[in-house]
Design an enzyme around this catalytic site. Structure first.
Site, short mmCIF file in Angstrom:
data_model
loop_
_atom_site.label_atom_id
_atom_site.label_comp_id
_atom_site.label_asym_id
_atom_site.label_seq_id
_atom_site.Cartn_x
_atom_site.Cartn_y
_atom_site.Cartn_z
N TYR A 133 0.85 -1.19 0.00
CA TYR A 133 0.00 0.00 0.00
C TYR A 133 0.88 1.23 0.00
O TYR A 133 1.85 1.31 0.74
CB TYR A 133 -0.94 -0.02 1.20
N HIS A 201 -13.49 6.77 1.05
CA HIS A 201 -13.47 6.31 2.44
C HIS A 201 -12.03 5.95 2.82
O HIS A 201 -11.42 5.07 2.20
CB HIS A 201 -14.39 5.09 2.63
N GLU A 204 -10.41 2.31 3.38
CA GLU A 204 -10.56 1.30 2.34
C GLU A 204 -9.36 1.36 1.39
O GLU A 204 -9.46 1.75 0.23
CB GLU A 204 -11.91 1.52 1.63
N SER A 261 -16.33 18.63 18.95
CA SER A 261 -16.72 17.22 19.10
C SER A 261 -15.96 16.39 18.06
O SER A 261 -14.99 16.85 17.49
CB SER A 261 -18.23 17.07 18.96
N HIS A 322 -14.92 1.18 -3.69
CA HIS A 322 -14.85 1.03 -2.22
C HIS A 322 -14.42 -0.40 -1.87
O HIS A 322 -14.18 -1.22 -2.73
CB HIS A 322 -16.25 1.24 -1.60
N GLU A 397 -17.84 -2.55 -4.46
CA GLU A 397 -17.20 -2.95 -3.20
C GLU A 397 -16.22 -4.07 -3.52
O GLU A 397 -16.63 -5.17 -3.92
CB GLU A 397 -18.24 -3.46 -2.19
#
Ligand code: 0X9
Ligand code: ZN
Length: 440
Positions: A133, A201, A204, A261, A322, A397
């Protein structure tokens, strides 16, 4: 990562490790996961209860297929979640007792196994890694390399993320001449265009890894007689991606500062298409939709460029990549009412499935998002279908089906990319002869 057969062995190891290992041995990007557990409940009765817990930010659902749901619970939320499940008469089992230890002992080494054979040096990267990666810096070295050295590539930054990183767009132009010298004039032909988005995302990682290898494939191996302009954004969420390397391996959202937050907006809930359906108003939720549609610089610049290009070229295909689950999803995600050209999308989707399987036998299934996956709007796909009117729109996916999940071993990058480009080549072949009305 989340496989039942696998965890039995691992739970034992982790119980021992919990006593022996000190948090100090845990890599920085796993430390937020200390004390996080993975639980499982039956999906049929659990769906609505889990959905409330997701929107309130108490759990992170990790997979969406099959008869059970596996989800992550932080130590601070465990009592609240257990109580809610008990009240709803739902029993849960604990699959992983400590995610930080689990990922360190089991998945970390697997995910990083191939590091030694990286194709990038510290300052240059002529080809995308097939077995490791890449960091965001390495991705940028590669993109700049092809931008500077390949006449068919135009590399442009569409704008900056919250933290000032570039959102890169790679435009791969069609070949206009044959090697023998005879010029093929594509000018008389209708221009065709494809848009591919990866990395929206953060966790992923296989998505940008495959998307980068798709760039390499389209430049070097794609049948040269196709008049397609291909636009690829390999890294739609650079801040989140970097954060998975430095701080939290399972980070999903971008890095918006939500004023005190929890940080981040789920960029795949922030597009201006039925914004709010299947998303949360709570900043701590993994599916926080953001303060308004396109509030995020990442989705804003993507949608503006897609709109501009679509006005000129009318995209044939929009694909958002994804993981995980091995599912090809077709819109809508906000309603089960069929989207325009549903039959066409299913037909070409089947072409993809068949060709993808031919490489390594990987089985991808195809479902309608709202009907077969879950309701969720504000995503790239619904927006492209509804606002751009693109005929072929999918969310893909990638691998796997839950054994490793987000920490898919690096030695699966090439094989995953190969099945995807084989599927896409055949799908594009099938789309190419179609005549559709388009603007001049
Ligand atoms: O929920 C998502 O954003 C995608 N799945 S993931 O597990 N990678 O997060 C699926 C998006 C499908 N499209 C729509 N819901 N519109
Ligand atoms: Zn995703």
């Amino acid at each position: 990562m989340w496989c039942v057969g696998h965890w039995l062995v691992v739970v034992a190891a982790v119980v021992v490790a919990t006593v022996a290992a000190l948090p100090a041995n845990i890599p920085e990007n796993l430390q937020p996961l200390i004390g996080h557990q993975v639980w499982e409940v039956s999906s049929e009765r659990g769906e609505a209860v889990l959905w409330n817990l997701v929107t309130e930010g108490h759990i992170d659902v990790l997979d969406h297929s099959g008869t059970t749901r596996k989800f992550r619970v932080a130590g601070k939320d465990a009592d609240k979640v257990a109580g809610t499940l008990r009240t709803a008469n739902l029993t849960h089992s604990v699959l992983i007792r400590d995610l930080a230890l689990f990922l360190k002992e089991e998945e970390g080494p697997v995910e990083r196994r191939a590091d030694i054979s990286r194709s990038c040096t510290t300052t240059s990267c002529p080809v995308p890694s097939k077995d490791a990666y890449m960091t965001f810096k390495e991705i940028e070295y590669y993109l700049k390399h092809i931008g500077n050295n390949n006449p068919r590539v135009e590399l442009r930054s569409l704008g900056k993320s919250h933290e000032g990183r570039d959102i890169w767009l790679v435009h791969i132009k069609p070949v206009t001449s044959k090697r023998v010298g005879a010029r093929i004039a594509f000018s008389h032909m209708r221009k065709r265009a494809i848009w591919i988005e990866g990395g929206i995302h953060a966790r992923e990682r296989i998505s940008p890894a495959v998307t980068l290898l798709l760039i390499d494939h389209f430049l070097n191996d794609f049948p040269q007689d196709k008049p397609f302009d291909i636009y690829i954004v390999p890294m739609a969420n650079p801040d989140g991606y970097v954060y998975t390397w430095t701080n939290d391996r399972l980070w999903r959202k971008n890095r918006r500062n939500n004023a005190g937050s929890c940080e981040g907006v789920d960029l795949n809930r922030n597009w201006d298409a039925h914004w709010g359906v299947g998303a949360s108003t709570q900043t701590c939720s993994e599916v926080y939709r953001g303060p308004s549609p396109f509030s995020e610089p990442e989705t804003k610049v993507l949608s503006e460029e897609m709109t501009r290009l679509n006005n000129q070229l009318n995209f044939d295909l929009v694909l958002s990549i994804h993981n995980y689950g091995q599912v090809l999803l077709y819109p809508y995600g906000w309603t089960t009412n069929p989207a325009p050209h549903t039959e066409d999308m299913k037909k070409k989707g089947n072409v993809f499935l068949k060709a993808a399987k031919a490489h390594a036998g990987t089985v991808y299934t195809m479902v309608n998002t709202a009907g077969g996956f879950y309701y969720a709007a504000g995503a790239t796909d619904d927006w492209a279908k509804e606002k751009l009117g693109t005929r072929y729109v999918y969310t893909l996916e990638l691998r796997d089906k839950g054994r490793y999940g987000f920490t898919l071993p690096a030695n699966q990058i090439l094989s995953t990319a190969t099945e995807v480009w084989q599927g896409l080549d055949m799908m594009i072949n099938a789309i190419a002869p179609e005549k559709t009305a388009r603007p001049n």
